[in-house]
Write an enzyme that holds these catalytic residues in place. Structure first.
Site, PDB file in Angstrom:
ATOM      1  N   LYS A   1      53.043  -8.771  73.860  1.00 47.89           N
ATOM      2  CA  LYS A   1      54.280  -9.090  73.133  1.00 47.89           C
ATOM      3  C   LYS A   1      53.995 -10.098  72.017  1.00 47.89           C
ATOM      4  O   LYS A   1      53.159 -10.982  72.185  1.00 47.89           O
ATOM      5  CB  LYS A   1      55.268  -9.694  74.131  1.00 47.89           C
ATOM      6  CG  LYS A   1      56.618 -10.022  73.564  1.00 47.89           C
ATOM      7  CD  LYS A   1      57.487 -10.642  74.652  1.00 47.89           C
ATOM      8  CE  LYS A   1      58.805 -11.131  74.094  1.00 47.89           C
ATOM      9  NZ  LYS A   1      58.654 -12.275  73.182  1.00 47.89           N
TER      10      LYS A   1
ATOM     11  N   LYS B   1      48.190 -13.906  71.462  1.00 46.88           N
ATOM     12  CA  LYS B   1      47.059 -12.966  71.282  1.00 46.88           C
ATOM     13  C   LYS B   1      45.999 -13.550  70.354  1.00 46.88           C
ATOM     14  O   LYS B   1      44.824 -13.494  70.652  1.00 46.88           O
ATOM     15  CB  LYS B   1      47.550 -11.648  70.666  1.00 46.88           C
ATOM     16  CG  LYS B   1      48.270 -10.748  71.623  1.00 46.88           C
ATOM     17  CD  LYS B   1      48.446  -9.363  71.013  1.00 46.88           C
ATOM     18  CE  LYS B   1      49.315  -9.356  69.768  1.00 46.88           C
ATOM     19  NZ  LYS B   1      50.730  -9.631  70.016  1.00 46.88           N
TER      20      LYS B   1
ATOM     21  N   LYS C   1      49.647 -13.457  58.785  1.00 43.09           N
ATOM     22  CA  LYS C   1      49.486 -14.903  58.942  1.00 43.09           C
ATOM     23  C   LYS C   1      48.010 -15.310  59.061  1.00 43.09           C
ATOM     24  O   LYS C   1      47.700 -16.482  59.084  1.00 43.09           O
ATOM     25  CB  LYS C   1      50.234 -15.389  60.201  1.00 43.09           C
ATOM     26  CG  LYS C   1      51.742 -15.157  60.148  1.00 43.09           C
ATOM     27  CD  LYS C   1      52.472 -15.974  61.186  1.00 43.09           C
ATOM     28  CE  LYS C   1      52.157 -15.647  62.636  1.00 43.09           C
ATOM     29  NZ  LYS C   1      52.417 -14.303  63.127  1.00 43.09           N
TER      30      LYS C   1
ATOM     31  N   ASP D   1      53.059  -5.015  69.117  1.00 41.85           N
ATOM     32  CA  ASP D   1      53.706  -5.490  70.332  1.00 41.85           C
ATOM     33  C   ASP D   1      54.725  -4.479  70.837  1.00 41.85           C
ATOM     34  O   ASP D   1      55.427  -4.696  71.806  1.00 41.85           O
ATOM     35  CB  ASP D   1      54.354  -6.855  70.123  1.00 41.85           C
ATOM     36  CG  ASP D   1      55.296  -6.873  68.939  1.00 41.85           C
ATOM     37  OD1 ASP D   1      55.268  -5.913  68.155  1.00 41.85           O
ATOM     38  OD2 ASP D   1      56.059  -7.835  68.807  1.00 41.85           O
TER      39      ASP D   1
HETATM   40  S1  SF4 Z   1      55.326  -0.388  63.848  1.00 42.96           S
HETATM   41 FE1  SF4 Z   1      53.610  -0.972  62.577  1.00 42.96          FE
HETATM   42  S2  SF4 Z   1      54.079  -3.024  61.937  1.00 42.96           S
HETATM   43 FE2  SF4 Z   1      55.337  -2.585  63.700  1.00 42.96          FE
HETATM   44  S3  SF4 Z   1      54.172  -3.305  65.447  1.00 42.96           S
HETATM   45 FE3  SF4 Z   1      53.679  -1.178  65.155  1.00 42.96          FE
HETATM   46  S4  SF4 Z   1      51.859  -1.243  63.889  1.00 42.96           S
HETATM   47 FE4  SF4 Z   1      52.781  -3.170  63.725  1.00 42.96          FE
END
Ligand code: SF4
Length: 265
Positions: A12, A17, A43, A129
């Site tokens: 999450k 992480k 980041k 996540d």
């Molecule tokens: S949809 Fe894309 S931006 Fe959102 S968590 Fe999954 S990989 Fe990351």
């Protein structure tokens, strides 16, 4: 041929992480392993604490500039020789990093393929996540050979961890282990141990909540570099060793929501 570990740590958002990934990278590098970390968070959390707080350019940004990208532009050497790379994340409002990660890793492979092959451990610190296309992108492309899930003993992170396990099994990716990053919830180690056991996996480490980790991070360093003699540094060293020696992989048997709630009561 030497056995190379290419791992991804899922969990999450905000569960720790990046600090786990960077401290494990530093611990394994200190132990003499060749380590590379590939972050894909805007980041730059995974590399910034290995580089004394310095932010490095992301591969996606470099590609957007349209210049001929070299290894020196993308790969930066951090604490204990860890090779740090930032793939680049999704721009706010634009969408999923999934494709971006692939484009960035393909570039990295074409320019620094030899360097990647030399590493004993490559850690992907991916945002994923939630169970989405981007989350599984590095696995589907065959870039990752071990997946770990990070959680605390609280319901929401465990719910996310359980979902990630479901997602991994769906794409035929085994789980290599569970890591507990404590939030000081009650009976946390017991709950996460039980969770790991019931999904058929193993608890790799219990990382106690520590102010030292936050203080080091705030100053742009890993625990390994700024508090090497602390007990928490030893926890990361043991986790790094456990990951390097781990050969256990299972198709995780995710739990029902009722069971999860019961477990965290
Ligand atoms: S949809 Fe894309 S931006 Fe959102 S968590 Fe999954 S990989 Fe990351």
């Amino acid at each position: 041929m030497k056995k190379q570990k290419i791992i991804a740590i899922y969990g999450k958002g905000g569960i720790g992480k990046s600090s786990t990934a960077s401290n494990v990278a530093a611990a394994c590098a200190e132990a003499g392993k060749k380590v590379m970390i590939i972050g894909c968070d805007p980041k730059s959390d995974s590399s910034i604490t290995l580089l004394g707080g310095k932010r490095i350019p992301t591969i996606l940004d470099l590609l957007r500039e349209g210049i001929e990208v070299t290894e020196e532009d993308m790969v930066f050497e951090g604490y204990a020789g860890v090779k740090c790379i930032e793939a680049g994340g999704p721009e706010p409002g634009i969408g999923c990093a999934g494709r971006g990660i692939i484009v960035a890793v393909q570039k990295l492979k074409s320019v620094s393929g030899e360097l990647m092959k030399e590493q004993d451990l490559i850690i992907y610190d991916v945002p994923g996540d939630i169970v989405c296309g981007g989350f599984v992108a590095p696995i589907r492309k065959g870039y990752v050979n071990e997946a770990y899930v990070l959680t605390s003993g609280e319901y929401m992170p465990l719910y996310a961890a359980n979902n990630i396990c479901k997602g991994l099994t769906k794409i035929n990716m085994p789980l290599s282990g569970v890591i507990c990053n404590s939030r000081n919830a009650s009976r946390e180690e017991e709950i996460v141990s039980k969770f790991s056991e019931e999904i058929g996996s193993q608890l790799m480490a219990f990382i106690p909540k520590s102010q030292i980790v936050q203080d080091c991070e705030r100053n742009g360093y890993s625990v390994m570099e700024k508090a090497p003699y602390s007990e928490i540094a030893n926890v990361y060293r043991r986790l790094g060793k456990a990951i390097m020696e781990n050969e256990r992989k299972v198709m995780a048997d995710s739990l029902t929501d009722e069971r999860l709630r019961e477990l965290t009561k």
